[in-house]
Motif scaffolding. Structure first.
Motif, PDB file in Angstrom:
ATOM      1  N   LYS A   5       0.914  -1.292  -0.027  1.00 31.35           N
ATOM      2  CA  LYS A   5       0.207   0.077   0.058  1.00 31.35           C
ATOM      3  C   LYS A   5       0.984   1.162   0.080  1.00 31.35           C
ATOM      4  O   LYS A   5       1.748   1.616   0.997  1.00 31.35           O
ATOM      5  CB  LYS A   5      -1.000   0.029   1.122  1.00 31.35           C
ATOM      6  CG  LYS A   5      -1.986  -1.189   1.306  1.00 31.35           C
ATOM      7  CD  LYS A   5      -2.826  -1.198   2.459  1.00 31.35           C
ATOM      8  CE  LYS A   5      -2.241  -1.061   3.806  1.00 31.35           C
ATOM      9  NZ  LYS A   5      -3.192  -1.170   4.940  1.00 31.35           N
ATOM     10  N   VAL A   6       0.823   2.311  -1.059  1.00 31.16           N
ATOM     11  CA  VAL A   6       1.579   3.197  -1.115  1.00 31.16           C
ATOM     12  C   VAL A   6       0.900   4.470  -1.258  1.00 31.16           C
ATOM     13  O   VAL A   6      -0.265   4.608  -1.908  1.00 31.16           O
ATOM     14  CB  VAL A   6       2.446   3.099  -2.656  1.00 31.16           C
ATOM     15  CG1 VAL A   6       3.496   4.224  -2.691  1.00 31.16           C
ATOM     16  CG2 VAL A   6       3.222   1.945  -2.675  1.00 31.16           C
ATOM     17  N   GLU A  21       0.489   5.185 -11.899  1.00 29.33           N
ATOM     18  CA  GLU A  21       0.553   4.138 -12.853  1.00 29.33           C
ATOM     19  C   GLU A  21       1.706   3.372 -12.972  1.00 29.33           C
ATOM     20  O   GLU A  21       1.689   2.031 -12.926  1.00 29.33           O
ATOM     21  CB  GLU A  21       0.923   4.857 -14.446  1.00 29.33           C
ATOM     22  CG  GLU A  21      -0.663   5.660 -14.671  1.00 29.33           C
ATOM     23  CD  GLU A  21      -1.711   4.849 -15.054  1.00 29.33           C
ATOM     24  OE1 GLU A  21      -1.408   3.533 -15.400  1.00 29.33           O
ATOM     25  OE2 GLU A  21      -2.858   5.096 -14.917  1.00 29.33           O
ATOM     26  N   THR A  22       2.923   3.641 -12.460  1.00 28.25           N
ATOM     27  CA  THR A  22       4.114   2.839 -12.300  1.00 28.25           C
ATOM     28  C   THR A  22       3.924   1.827 -11.179  1.00 28.25           C
ATOM     29  O   THR A  22       4.279   0.552 -11.483  1.00 28.25           O
ATOM     30  CB  THR A  22       5.405   3.936 -12.090  1.00 28.25           C
ATOM     31  OG1 THR A  22       5.665   4.810 -13.118  1.00 28.25           O
ATOM     32  CG2 THR A  22       6.614   2.853 -11.793  1.00 28.25           C
ATOM     33  N   LEU A  23       3.306   2.255 -10.161  1.00 30.85           N
ATOM     34  CA  LEU A  23       3.333   1.602  -8.941  1.00 30.85           C
ATOM     35  C   LEU A  23       2.195   0.574  -9.111  1.00 30.85           C
ATOM     36  O   LEU A  23       2.458  -0.388  -8.763  1.00 30.85           O
ATOM     37  CB  LEU A  23       2.685   2.534  -7.569  1.00 30.85           C
ATOM     38  CG  LEU A  23       3.736   3.406  -7.209  1.00 30.85           C
ATOM     39  CD1 LEU A  23       3.187   4.326  -6.226  1.00 30.85           C
ATOM     40  CD2 LEU A  23       4.888   2.413  -6.315  1.00 30.85           C
ATOM     41  N   CYS A  28       1.398  -2.842  -7.010  1.00 34.99           N
ATOM     42  CA  CYS A  28       1.305  -2.072  -5.784  1.00 34.99           C
ATOM     43  C   CYS A  28      -0.170  -1.423  -5.687  1.00 34.99           C
ATOM     44  O   CYS A  28      -0.853  -1.165  -6.809  1.00 34.99           O
ATOM     45  CB  CYS A  28       2.296  -0.744  -5.318  1.00 34.99           C
ATOM     46  SG  CYS A  28       4.083  -1.371  -5.225  1.00 34.99           S
ATOM     47  N   GLU A  29      -0.555  -1.106  -4.646  1.00 42.66           N
ATOM     48  CA  GLU A  29      -2.104  -0.400  -4.323  1.00 42.66           C
ATOM     49  C   GLU A  29      -1.699   0.947  -3.852  1.00 42.66           C
ATOM     50  O   GLU A  29      -1.338   1.340  -2.738  1.00 42.66           O
ATOM     51  CB  GLU A  29      -2.781  -1.271  -3.169  1.00 42.66           C
ATOM     52  CG  GLU A  29      -4.283  -0.713  -3.175  1.00 42.66           C
ATOM     53  CD  GLU A  29      -4.907  -1.384  -2.136  1.00 42.66           C
ATOM     54  OE1 GLU A  29      -6.131  -0.758  -1.658  1.00 42.66           O
ATOM     55  OE2 GLU A  29      -4.538  -2.214  -1.462  1.00 42.66           O
ATOM     56  N   ILE A 115      13.168  -1.577  -4.935  1.00 35.19           N
ATOM     57  CA  ILE A 115      13.525  -0.714  -3.387  1.00 35.19           C
ATOM     58  C   ILE A 115      12.381  -0.960  -2.640  1.00 35.19           C
ATOM     59  O   ILE A 115      12.407  -1.288  -1.260  1.00 35.19           O
ATOM     60  CB  ILE A 115      13.545   0.960  -3.984  1.00 35.19           C
ATOM     61  CG1 ILE A 115      14.881   1.230  -4.456  1.00 35.19           C
ATOM     62  CG2 ILE A 115      13.447   1.726  -2.472  1.00 35.19           C
ATOM     63  CD1 ILE A 115      14.794   2.690  -5.098  1.00 35.19           C
ATOM     64  N   ILE A 116      11.160  -1.134  -2.941  1.00 36.01           N
ATOM     65  CA  ILE A 116       9.647  -1.100  -2.200  1.00 36.01           C
ATOM     66  C   ILE A 116       9.957  -2.730  -1.608  1.00 36.01           C
ATOM     67  O   ILE A 116       9.818  -2.690  -0.206  1.00 36.01           O
ATOM     68  CB  ILE A 116       8.516  -0.981  -2.941  1.00 36.01           C
ATOM     69  CG1 ILE A 116       8.219   0.313  -3.187  1.00 36.01           C
ATOM     70  CG2 ILE A 116       7.522  -1.569  -2.008  1.00 36.01           C
ATOM     71  CD1 ILE A 116       7.152   0.598  -4.011  1.00 36.01           C
TER      72      ILE A 116
END
Length: 287
Positions: A5-6, A21-23, A28-29, A115-116
């Motif tokens: 979750k970002v 869009e990248t995430l 990712c959400e 990284i995430i």
């Protein structure tokens, strides 16, 4: 890895859209967005993200100030700084604040996902440090007080020191650097310090500066011995101490907004000595 979750912090609508869009393409959400300092904390508390991407340039402020505010609000917040610039000064400031990662624009999606993933992956070495450090620092204090004064030391455990602690009179803070950064806090009364000085020098202290110098050296020895013991346990810690900072003011409050301090009271012949130790993770990934 389950969907991270970002929350995206950026004053540019286009940048927020591009990052989102990248995430999302990376699995990712996106759970929240903020475009200014004013909406930062409320948005964060409402959406409770795993990760925050933080633009460095913000209207009326910057990503550093926003990151400090987030870490004051939640010391466990995991922030990735996003910047078109890449220089040693910016990177050093990000590390000092406790920012977890740093990516340069234009963002490479695969690199951001790595990284995430690194930030959210369990860090067993860090967990081992958090588990063993308090006991080792207690042992270092006990050994050195006993060796120097020939008197016994026992410990009374405390709950985690989350907010503020009221000083007994003399407080020494030792910065710890290495794979993980941290701090050690040693606090005792002026009367206790004067008694220790008298035993060590075989005479009463000449002045208050002599007492403060003794406390600083005692704290430095304790921290140095404890870090050596931890490095022997696992050399990859690479811990070392910074010069001590000594504060003298009875009834003053000590706050530790960016570190969760594990604390104990050492019971000695001279009175109670407060010992606190805390570490935080350093940067997980940098380019």
């Amino acid at each position: 890895m389950s969907a991270a979750k970002v929350m995206i912090v950026d004053d540019s609508f286009f940048s927020r859209t591009l990052i989102a869009e990248t995430l999302q393409l990376g699995g990712c959400e996106v759970v929240g967005e903020a475009d200014s300092f004013d909406s930062l904390i409320e948005t964060y508390n409402n959406c409770q993200p795993d990760i925050v991407t933080m633009d460095i340039v913000m209207p009326g402020t910057d990503g550093f100030e926003c990151s400090r505010a987030l870490l004051m609000n939640d010391p466990s917040a995991k922030i990735i700084l996003v910047s078109s610039m890449k220089d040693e000064e910016t990177e050093a400031e990000a590390r000092r604040i406790g920012i977890a990662g740093y990516v340069q624009k234009p963002i490479d999606g695969e690199h951001l996902m790595n990284i995430i993933k690194n930030i959210l992956s369990p860090d067993t070495l860090y967990e081992e440090l958090i588990e063993s450090a308090p006991g080792i620092f207690n042992e270092a204090l006990s050994q050195n007080i006993t060796r120097m004064t020939k008197t016994p030391v026992s410990f009374e455990s405390m709950d985690t020191f989350d907010d503020t602690y009221v000083s007994q009179g003399i407080t020494t803070v030792i910065g710890i650097i290495g794979r993980y950064s941290g701090s050690m806090i040693l606090d005792l009364s002026s009367e206790a310090a004067e008694q220790i000085v008298e035993i060590l020098l075989h005479r009463p202290s000449k002045n208050h500066e002599e007492v403060l110098a003794m406390v600083a050296e005692l704290a430095n020895i304790i921290a140095g011995v404890a870090c050596s013991m931890l490095n022997k346990k696992d050399k990859s810690y690479s811990l070392r101490v910074s010069p001590p900072s000594v504060f003298f003011s009875s009834n003053s409050e000590i706050a530790s907004p960016n570190l969760k301090i594990q604390a104990a009271y050492a019971q000695t012949t001279f009175g109670s000595i407060f010992l606190g130790i805390g570490f935080k993770k350093g940067a997980a990934s940098w380019i």
